[in-house]
Design a protein around this motif. Structure first.
Motif, PDB file in Angstrom:
ATOM      1  N   SER A 436       0.829  -1.203   0.000  1.00 46.13           N
ATOM      2  CA  SER A 436       0.000   0.000   0.000  1.00 46.13           C
ATOM      3  C   SER A 436       0.865   1.255   0.000  1.00 46.13           C
ATOM      4  O   SER A 436       0.589   2.230  -0.720  1.00 46.13           O
ATOM      5  CB  SER A 436      -0.929  -0.014   1.218  1.00 46.13           C
ATOM      6  N   GLU A 437       1.918   1.236   0.809  1.00 45.40           N
ATOM      7  CA  GLU A 437       2.826   2.383   0.843  1.00 45.40           C
ATOM      8  C   GLU A 437       3.559   2.533  -0.484  1.00 45.40           C
ATOM      9  O   GLU A 437       3.771   3.657  -0.968  1.00 45.40           O
ATOM     10  CB  GLU A 437       3.819   2.219   1.987  1.00 45.40           C
ATOM     11  N   TRP A 438       3.942   1.400  -1.071  1.00 47.65           N
ATOM     12  CA  TRP A 438       4.637   1.456  -2.371  1.00 47.65           C
ATOM     13  C   TRP A 438       3.742   2.068  -3.443  1.00 47.65           C
ATOM     14  O   TRP A 438       4.194   2.892  -4.246  1.00 47.65           O
ATOM     15  CB  TRP A 438       5.072   0.049  -2.770  1.00 47.65           C
ATOM     16  N   VAL A 439       2.467   1.685  -3.483  1.00 48.18           N
ATOM     17  CA  VAL A 439       1.544   2.229  -4.477  1.00 48.18           C
ATOM     18  C   VAL A 439       1.473   3.745  -4.342  1.00 48.18           C
ATOM     19  O   VAL A 439       1.561   4.481  -5.339  1.00 48.18           O
ATOM     20  CB  VAL A 439       0.137   1.598  -4.319  1.00 48.18           C
ATOM     21  N   ASN A 602       9.762  -7.188  -3.859  1.00 47.26           N
ATOM     22  CA  ASN A 602      10.716  -6.347  -3.147  1.00 47.26           C
ATOM     23  C   ASN A 602      10.386  -4.860  -3.190  1.00 47.26           C
ATOM     24  O   ASN A 602      11.266  -4.014  -3.057  1.00 47.26           O
ATOM     25  CB  ASN A 602      12.123  -6.585  -3.702  1.00 47.26           C
ATOM     26  N   VAL A 603       9.103  -4.556  -3.358  1.00 48.02           N
ATOM     27  CA  VAL A 603       8.711  -3.145  -3.370  1.00 48.02           C
ATOM     28  C   VAL A 603       8.752  -2.561  -1.962  1.00 48.02           C
ATOM     29  O   VAL A 603       8.736  -3.293  -0.969  1.00 48.02           O
ATOM     30  CB  VAL A 603       7.291  -2.980  -3.962  1.00 48.02           C
ATOM     31  N   LYS A 604       8.785  -1.252  -1.882  1.00 48.13           N
ATOM     32  CA  LYS A 604       8.726  -0.557  -0.598  1.00 48.13           C
ATOM     33  C   LYS A 604       8.255   0.871  -0.814  1.00 48.13           C
ATOM     34  O   LYS A 604       8.254   1.382  -1.943  1.00 48.13           O
ATOM     35  CB  LYS A 604      10.086  -0.551   0.098  1.00 48.13           C
ATOM     36  N   GLY A 605       7.829   1.504   0.244  1.00 46.96           N
ATOM     37  CA  GLY A 605       7.439   2.901   0.168  1.00 46.96           C
ATOM     38  C   GLY A 605       8.626   3.804   0.435  1.00 46.96           C
ATOM     39  O   GLY A 605       9.779   3.383   0.413  1.00 46.96           O
ATOM     40  N   PHE A 606       8.335   5.075   0.701  1.00 48.71           N
ATOM     41  CA  PHE A 606       9.394   6.029   1.029  1.00 48.71           C
ATOM     42  C   PHE A 606       9.924   5.763   2.430  1.00 48.71           C
ATOM     43  O   PHE A 606       9.233   5.199   3.291  1.00 48.71           O
ATOM     44  CB  PHE A 606       8.854   7.461   0.994  1.00 48.71           C
TER      45      PHE A 606
END
Length: 686
Positions: A436-439, A602-606
């Motif tokens: 969710s953060e990555w999106v 391996n996605v991530k947010g800020f």
């Protein structure tokens, strides 16, 4: 009437009153031949007619018939004894008295007494000549099923349905007794209570019981139902430890107290087991319970070192296999099979395997080809393919790995131990929040308004495709990012007049929101989800919420004074968990694309996500909705940020393929792969 039985008559016979078949006068006593084969017990005579009655209740009359004094259907004279039909309906004649113009009989009805519980019912033999008819009468009178009762004589012998009641009475049987066929419902007592919602059920549902009774019911020598055993092994840690259960099973095996039904009865229509047989069945159930404990419910060992418990099992089984301690070698074969399983667990690796089934190529849809040759991003593959790859990851790496025990007792909320007792639930929650953060970060990372709009439209398409394949976890991960304040407030994204998303995408998004409406306990989503075919991945939050409500809204103990466990509460929990388990058995049949999987895993947010996204959002638009900066390349919070690199909270993951027919299984790890979660205990709302 002589002592030997023959009836003799003589004298005037003008009306046939001598019974010899004529009207002649007889000078000397002469045998009345019509009665020679009857066992006459009494005679009564009027001036012109005679009456005799027999041992079996028959009444015979002859002589002058005027005035219907003979009891026949005419007034004609009868010259030889004739049976009085009106007294031949089962009545037993005790005595008859005759006068000059009439006769009177004292009768006793031919009845059979039937005793059931504390009452006795008298039934006429004439209308109930056989045991089967007596059984039907009792069935109707007491509102019972015919298969639930037996008819026995006074010697406790079961009677066949075709046996004659008259014959039984002739042999001295005066009272029949109705016996209830033993059922599991008979086992209810003060410390074992059943749910009465369906009293016709063959197997009763346990409502509450003491721990001792629960263990007894678990190893009962008759089938107590798959649901009870599953619920017990799934939830027992909410009232006892694994060590206590193991000791209770050992005690039950060594001294299996049983109840023998209908002792002393001679029953042939149902199997009545002896005490020795019942004890052996109970002991066998103990071994089967240990086997099932190890194979189907290893989640009970999450958060602890199971080697001591399993070693205790091994030592116990060795006693059974020891010819000195167990000379009869009863259950040696069964114990040997369980011992092999125990040894496998002692030597096995402690950790579930995250694998993706490698389905035959002809059973899965062909993956979409890449749309460009550049570096992997969300535009390289079609939204449909991105949704498929997300579903593969969500199912095989997260949802499938959740073990039933992680959903008991709000394990995911226990501070200080949740990483040990509910690691896979926390992993899925963590994954939800990270995606969710990555999106949100990926959308805000578009340097221009046009880029950000295209990214938002792309994610709406991905959410729509996830919705079509019933990956509601994937849908909620994406949609929850849209509802975050940093994205939700940007009119330049949502208002078509300001260069925002197209009407087509607005319609897609609104259709999804309508189903995922959070009002009324998400009833719209729940109804939709139930009606979709598998495979499907639920939004885990609904089940966690339901489990929490059940856990908080029902007492653990039914009766504190009697120490009775509220087992009905555990059944309610098990009902929810069983839904999750069924969903875990239906995998998605898509072929993984390694490049795409690696990217999405391996996605991530800020870094400092909440603050950064909000600052970027304010840099783009003022609170009034006025677009301040179309290009964000100069935004201080955007500089040096990356929305796609391995998460510091998650190890870099790679694909592991196995053939579909293989299902590796071992003990779960006692160590959480995310020992220092900072986000993993919350779910963003949609």
């Amino acid at each position: 009437l002589s002592e030997e039985g023959p009836v003799l008559s003589w004298g005037e016979g003008g009306h046939g009153e001598l019974g010899h078949g004529d009207r002649e006068m007889i000078e000397f006593p002469m045998v009345v031949r019509a009665l020679s084969s009857k066992s006459v017990v009494g005679i009564s005579r009027g001036p012109l007619h005679s009456v005799a009655w027999t041992h079996d209740g028959g009444v015979y009359s002859w002589g002058h018939g005027q005035g219907y004094r003979l009891g026949h259907d005419s007034q004609e004279d009868v010259l030889s004894p004739g049976l009085v039909q009106a007294l031949a309906d089962g009545k037993i004649v005790v005595s008859v008295s005759s006068s000059s113009s009439s006769s009177i009989a004292l009768v006793e009805r031919n009845i059979i007494s039937v005793r059931f519980r504390d009452s006795t019912l008298s039934l006429p033999v004439n209308s109930h000549p056989f045991v089967g008819q007596v059984l039907k009468k009792i069935q109707a009178f007491h509102n019972l099923k015919s298969q639930d009762i037996l008819i026995c004589d006074s010697n406790n012998r079961e009677l066949g349905l075709g046996e004659s009641i008259r014959d039984l009475k002739a042999n001295g049987v005066k009272v029949l007794q109705v016996v209830l066929v033993p059922t599991l419902w008979d086992e209810e007592c003060e410390t074992l209570l059943f749910d009465k919602k369906d009293p016709s059920a063959t197997t009763p549902v346990v409502k509450a019981a003491t721990v001792e009774k629960l263990v007894e019911w678990l190893t009962f020598p008759r089938n107590t139902g798959h649901d009870f055993t599953s619920t017990f092994l799934l939830t027992y840690r909410t009232w006892m430890t694994s060590e206590q259960l193991l000791q209770a099973l050992f005690a039950r095996f060594r001294n299996p107290l049983v109840r023998v039904h209908l002792p002393g009865y001679e029953i042939s229509s149902i199997e009545i087991r002896t005490e020795d047989q019942l004890r052996q069945f109970a002991q066998l159930r103990v071994l089967n319970t240990i086997k099932r404990w190890l194979t189907d419910h290893i989640e009970n060992f999450l958060g602890q070192d199971p080697s001591g418990i399993i070693q205790g099992m091994s030592d116990f089984l060795e006693e059974i296999l020891d010819p000195v301690k167990n000379p009869s070698q009863n259950f040696a074969r069964e114990a040997s099979n369980v011992q092999k399983l125990v040894q496998q667990k002692l030597k096995g690796e402690m950790g579930p395997s995250a694998v993706i089934y490698n389905f035959p190529e002809d059973s899965v849809p062909e993956p979409s080809p890449p749309l460009h040759d550049s570096k992997m991003d969300i535009f390289k593959y079609s939204p449909q393919e991105i949704a498929r790859q997300l579903a593969i990851i969500d199912y095989f790496h997260y949802f499938k790995l959740i073990m039933p025990g992680e959903l008991i007792g709000q394990a995911w909320n226990r501070k200080g131990e949740r990483e040990k007792v509910a690691p896979n639930v926390l992993n899925m929650i963590h994954r939800f929040n990270v995606v969710s953060e990555w999106v949100a970060a990926y959308i805000l990372s578009g340097q221009t308004r046009s880029s950000r709009t295209k990214r938002l439209e792309r994610f709406i398409d991905i959410a729509d495709e996830s919705f079509k394949i019933n990956n509601f976890n994937g849908v909620m991960m994406v949609v929850s990012a849209f509802n975050g304040s940093a994205i939700y407030r940007l009119k330049s994204l949502w208002d078509k007049s300001m260069g925002g998303i197209s009407q087509k995408h607005i319609d897609k998004y609104n259709a999804i929101k309508e189903i995922l409406d959070v009002s009324k306990n998400m009833s719209s989503y729940r109804d939709h989800f139930v009606n979709q075919p598998p495979p499907k991945i639920p939004f885990l939050g609904t089940y966690l919420q339901d489990l929490t409500f059940i856990d908080d809204g029902n007492k653990d103990m039914y009766d504190e004074e009697k120490k009775m466990v509220n087992f009905n509460k555990r059944m309610l929990l098990a009902d929810i968990i069983s839904i999750v388990r069924r969903l875990q058995q239906e995998p998605y049949r898509f072929r993984p694309i390694e490049e795409c999987n690696s990217f999405l895993l391996n996605v991530k947010g800020f870094d400092d996500h909440e603050k950064t996204t909000f600052n970027i959002s304010k840099f783009i638009e003022q609170p009034s909705g006025v677009l301040v900066n179309d290009d964000i390349s100069d935004c201080p919070d955007f500089l040096n940020q990356s929305s796609h690199s391995p998460s510091p909270l998650s190890p870099s993951l790679s694909l592991s393929l196995v053939p579909f027919f293989l299902s590796p299984f071992s003990f779960p790890s006692t160590r959480s792969p995310f020992p220092h979660l900072t986000v993993g205990d919350r779910l963003h709302g949609p």
